[in-house]
Design a protein around this motif. Structure first.
Motif: not given
Length: 209
Positions: A100-105
């Protein structure tokens, strides 16, 4: 160098999007099979809502998104440490939160490649820490080995995230620091950023009609 940097950023973004969305869809597919029903719908909402919100924020306002994501990664690290001692959720929560955090990062990494790379390393390190913890607790040789653990849901997430983090770190190093690339302004929506470059790494010539 900036041309290579932009290519690395965009390549890492595309790969991260495919990896994160594919991994989450795979996990949610299993959730709808078992346990299914309302719990699966709730899990899907818990995953999709923050993923969409953070990605939209990263696409529209990358500077504040970077701060929000830094806080989110910090909370995720705290969650991972607590999970070493307390079984908080009966699910592969650490790998799913990492996706979940990887894409916006990765979206933020279009502008702040070095910082996004560092945060991705932290995101990957949290589930890796859980693997190391299991190995240390079961060091008598009767438990699963490192290969078995990395072959599970945690390892499938950790290794690709480290590779993607490496791409962003390399892109940031080519820029000689976390300075926004000229063709990737932090105060413009993602759609305008992509449309503003006719040549990779160079701003479009706006003097032409």
């Amino acid at each position: 160098m900036r041309t290579v940097s932009v290519v690395l950023r965009r390549t890492a973004l595309v790969l991260t999007a495919v990896f994160a969305c594919g991994g989450l869809l795979f996990a949610l597919g299993y959730a709808f099979e078992d346990p299914g029903g309302g719990r699966a719908v709730l899990l899907a909402a818990v995953v999709v809502v923050p993923l969409a919100a953070l990605t939209a924020l990263a696409a529209l306002r990358r500077r504040p998104a970077l701060r929000v994501l830094a806080v989110a990664v910090g909370l995720y690290a705290v969650w991972g440490v607590v999970a070493l001692f307390v079984d908080l959720v009966d699910a592969p929560d650490l790998p799913m939160i990492a996706l979940v955090l990887a894409l916006p990062l990765a979206v933020v990494g279009l502008t702040y490649a070095l910082r996004a790379g560092v945060l991705l390393v932290v995101v990957a390190a949290v589930p890796l820490l859980s693997v190391v913890s299991i190995l240390m607790r079961e060091s008598d040789g009767e438990g699963p080995g490192l290969g078995d653990l990395l072959g599970g849901s945690t390892g499938v997430v950790v290794v690709p995230l480290l590779v993607l983090a490496g791409l962003f770190l390399l892109a940031g190093a080519l820029d000689r620091g976390p300075v926004p690339d000229r063709g990737l302004p932090a105060d413009q929506p993602l759609t305008k950023v992509w449309a503003s470059t006719t040549v990779i790494g160079r701003p479009a010539d706006r003097s032409r009609p």
